[in-house]
Design a protein around this motif. Structure first.
Motif, short mmCIF file in Angstrom:
data_model
loop_
_atom_site.label_atom_id
_atom_site.label_comp_id
_atom_site.label_asym_id
_atom_site.label_seq_id
_atom_site.Cartn_x
_atom_site.Cartn_y
_atom_site.Cartn_z
N MET A 1 -22.46 37.38 2.32
CA MET A 1 -23.10 38.49 3.26
C MET A 1 -24.22 38.07 4.18
N GLU A 2 -24.73 36.59 3.96
CA GLU A 2 -25.90 36.21 4.82
C GLU A 2 -25.34 36.24 6.38
N LEU A 3 -26.30 36.07 7.09
CA LEU A 3 -26.01 36.22 8.67
C LEU A 3 -24.80 35.51 9.09
N SER A 4 -24.75 34.24 8.52
CA SER A 4 -23.71 33.26 9.10
C SER A 4 -22.49 33.30 8.14
N GLY A 5 -22.57 34.18 7.31
CA GLY A 5 -21.65 33.98 6.12
C GLY A 5 -20.19 34.92 6.39
N ASN A 6 -19.05 34.48 5.72
CA ASN A 6 -17.77 34.94 5.88
C ASN A 6 -17.84 36.78 5.94
N SER A 7 -18.80 37.26 5.56
CA SER A 7 -18.90 38.62 5.61
C SER A 7 -20.10 38.98 6.15
N GLY A 8 -20.70 38.26 7.06
CA GLY A 8 -22.05 38.64 7.63
C GLY A 8 -22.06 39.02 8.95
N ARG A 9 -23.26 39.48 9.69
CA ARG A 9 -23.37 40.09 10.86
C ARG A 9 -22.82 39.43 11.78
N ARG A 10 -22.82 38.05 11.88
CA ARG A 10 -22.53 37.12 12.89
C ARG A 10 -20.99 37.44 13.10
N GLN A 11 -20.14 37.64 11.94
CA GLN A 11 -18.65 37.99 12.29
C GLN A 11 -18.43 39.30 12.69
N SER A 12 -19.25 40.31 12.49
CA SER A 12 -18.94 41.63 12.99
C SER A 12 -20.23 42.42 12.88
N THR A 13 -20.49 43.29 13.72
CA THR A 13 -21.76 44.35 13.74
C THR A 13 -21.12 45.72 13.20
N SER A 14 -19.79 45.73 13.00
CA SER A 14 -19.18 47.06 12.62
C SER A 14 -18.65 46.89 11.19
N ASP A 15 -17.78 45.79 11.01
CA ASP A 15 -17.28 45.66 9.58
C ASP A 15 -18.04 44.65 8.87
N VAL A 16 -19.17 45.61 8.43
CA VAL A 16 -20.01 44.63 7.74
C VAL A 16 -21.00 45.55 6.80
N SER A 17 -21.37 45.03 5.68
CA SER A 17 -22.32 45.69 4.78
C SER A 17 -23.61 46.20 5.44
N PRO A 18 -24.24 47.35 5.42
CA PRO A 18 -25.57 47.65 5.99
C PRO A 18 -26.64 47.38 5.13
N THR A 19 -26.18 47.12 3.85
CA THR A 19 -27.27 46.77 2.81
C THR A 19 -27.56 45.24 2.18
N GLY A 20 -26.36 44.57 2.33
CA GLY A 20 -26.19 43.26 1.59
C GLY A 20 -25.70 43.32 0.39
N TYR A 21 -24.93 44.58 0.01
CA TYR A 21 -24.33 44.81 -1.28
C TYR A 21 -23.07 45.75 -0.84
#
Length: 582
Positions: A404-424
């Motif tokens: 879930m890091e910024l550049s991770g497969n589930s991070g904000r660089r992948q999507s600003t919508s389908d992403v955790s808001p908290t890192g959990y």
């Protein structure tokens, strides 16, 4: 002459319904249909799902359209559709149940025999009581409508004032007692989800427990909540005996149904830690297991997508939105593996650094942020954390690891919508697929914790308090309270025990739509739900991701303890009074 009185041959009349077993079954099914599906909380109000998880301090939705975000800013209003949907539709079900109760005895005996009539009437009666319970839990005292009001009734029969909260409670309890007599102990023909004796007794206990709680038991904040004739709607006098009634109802349920009908769900495994993990995970997933008391059948499972990380680069069978994020507060609430809270100096909790640790869901040990290592089994059931092994590996040839890091497969660089808001991301109740399934909404562990809570408020010296608290902890794989080898010190007084019980509820029942109502009925929501919400740093890679980061600041006002009465009800009914602050 008589033209307007004619009924076309293809129109189903009310009389026709009760001539056919099939039609009767369909009518009763329609009453069941408005039971809430809490796996649909992405769309609040859809299938009567509430905002309960993300409107509590457990979670946050990334998606702005989720109504919980309005509630967390206290920007909701009496005119909102998400406010009125429960009120409108639960009353529709109450009306249908009342009509069914009135007419079922006249059903065609060749199609519906007397035993069926008695059972069906009891189901409808219990359902009506349950819908009233849902209403008072959300809105506080409401009008009790016990007959079907004709469409041409005079205004004096339609405009009804609110009944007092205690009157609502008395009605719900008496109706559940009456329904209990003709209900089966176990579902007839294995038709799971239909009302049973256990459900009736459980909702009686739930109602009395709510009535005993500080929000409705002598709450002077509601001194001015009165009908237009001056009638007080919430008692201003604290009554300790209400806690006794709640405790007695819980004990009555336990004596009758445990262990022959219900018992704590447990799995077998040679490793005690893994056993506890599997037990507390699969109690939510194994449909109609021995711990389930009340569940919605065949529930649309929107939450599967909401709790599955995005996992860009992997096959679609392991990809989701991951937009329902757990808060740092709930992450910190879980105990360490030794049963102590992380705030206890003896717990062994470390705030920084990394260690090799194998989580019970993982195939091997891997580098893990120390605050997430050596936690109790329920932590690994509830939380997807950064660089953890995903539950469903799907058809991928390489390991599916959630980053879930910024550049991770589930991070904000992948999507600003389908992403955790908290890192959990919430992990609890995620299955191997997203198929419709039973959605448990009341299970035995909650009755155990309710019983312990009620006893502690009424009779704090009662040994059953620790007994039932320990049953939950034992199944969870953490040390119990006591003086024996491997146990931890029993809370020393009523206040300390209250804190322990509330923490156990927070962890055991996490993400099960209990916390929102708990903090409201305890009158702790202003402190618990308002203020700063923290998570990880979603805008960073590497070690900087693990910095505790402010996500948002929430507002919970005194008015927010109760939903407002929908504005339309106030406008059309001069006898209807609004909840305080609205």
């Amino acid at each position: 002459s008589g033209f307007l009185d004619q009924i076309p041959d293809d129109v189903l009349t009310v009389e026709d319904i009760f001539q056919s077993r099939n039609y009767v079954d369909n009518y009763l099914t329609q009453i069941y249909a408005n039971l809430p599906n809490e796996m649909s909380q992405r769309f609040v109000g859809n299938q009567y799902a509430g905002p309960w998880t993300a409107a509590s301090d457990e979670a946050k939705y990334t998606w702005d359209f989720n109504y919980a975000n309005n509630m967390n800013k206290s920007t909701w209003a009496t005119t909102d559709g998400s406010v009125s949907t429960f009120y409108d539709n639960y009353y529709k079900s109450i009306r249908n149940a009342t009509d069914f109760i009135d007419k079922i005895d006249s059903a065609n005996p060749a199609e519906v025999n007397d035993a069926m009539k008695s059972r069906y009437k009891a189901e409808a009666r219990a359902l009506r009581a349950m819908y009233y319970f849902f209403l008072i839990r959300i809105y506080g005292p409401v009008p009790l409508v016990t007959n079907v009001i004709p469409v041409d009734a005079p205004l004096s029969e339609v405009l009804l004032p609110r009944n007092s909260f205690d009157e609502c409670v008395d009605f719900i309890v008496s109706e559940l007692d009456l329904a209990y007599v003709d209900l089966p102990t176990t579902p007839v023909n294995s038709e799971f989800g239909r009302i049973t004796k256990g459900m009736a007794k459980a909702f009686k206990q739930q109602t009395l427990h709510l009535a005993a709680s500080p929000l409705f038991n002598g709450n002077t904040d509601y001194a001015n909540l009165k009908n237009t004739d001056g009638k007080q709607l919430i008692s201003q006098t604290y009554d300790a005996n209400k806690w006794k009634l709640a405790a007695d109802a819980a004990k009555e349920f336990l004596n009758e149904f445990v262990p022959n009908t219900y018992k704590l769900y447990e799995e077998n495994n040679a490793d005690p830690f893994v056993k506890a993990y599997l037990s507390t995970r699969n109690v939510m997933l194994r449909e109609w297991n021995e711990e389930w008391i009340f569940a919605r059948t065949d529930a649309q499972n929107y939450s599967q997508y909401d709790k599955t990380p995005k996992h860009v680069g992997y096959t679609t069978d392991v990809q989701g939105g991951g937009a329902l994020g757990a808060t740092q507060k709930i992450v910190d609430a879980y105990h360490m593996a030794n049963g102590l809270p992380i705030t206890d100096g003896a717990s062994g909790y470390e705030l920084n650094g990394f260690t090799d640790y194998r989580a019970p869901f993982d195939a091997r040990a891997r580098s893990t942020f120390k605050p997430w290592a050596n936690r109790e089994p329920r932590f690994y059931v509830g939380i997807t954390y950064n660089r953890s092994y995903w539950l469903n590996q799907g058809s991928n040839s390489s390991e599916v690891i959630t980053v879930m890091e910024l550049s991770g497969n589930s991070g904000r660089r992948q999507s600003t919508s389908d992403v955790s808001p908290t890192g959990y991301i919430i992990r609890k109740n995620v299955s191997t697929n997203g198929n419709n399934r039973g959605s448990v909404q009341l299970r035995l562990a909650q009755i155990y914790l309710d019983y312990a809570e009620a006893l502690n408020e009424y009779e704090p010296s009662n040994n059953d308090i620790v007994t039932y608290l320990n049953l939950v902890r034992q199944r969870a794989g953490i040390p119990t309270y006591g003086t024996g080898v491997g146990q931890i010190a029993r809370p020393s007084n009523q206040t300390a025990m209250r804190t322990a019980i509330r923490r156990e509820r927070q962890v055991e029942l996490a993400f099960e739509n209990v916390r929102y109502f708990d903090c409201r009925r305890w009158k702790t929501a202003v402190a618990e739900f308002g203020g700063d919400v923290f998570g990880m740093n979603m805008f960073a890679d590497g070690n900087a991701f693990y910095d505790k980061t402010l996500i948002e600041t929430r507002v919970f006002r005194q008015r927010d303890y109760l939903f407002p009465i929908p504005n339309n009800e106030i406008l059309k009914n001069e006898l209807m009074v609004q909840n305080p602050g609205w």
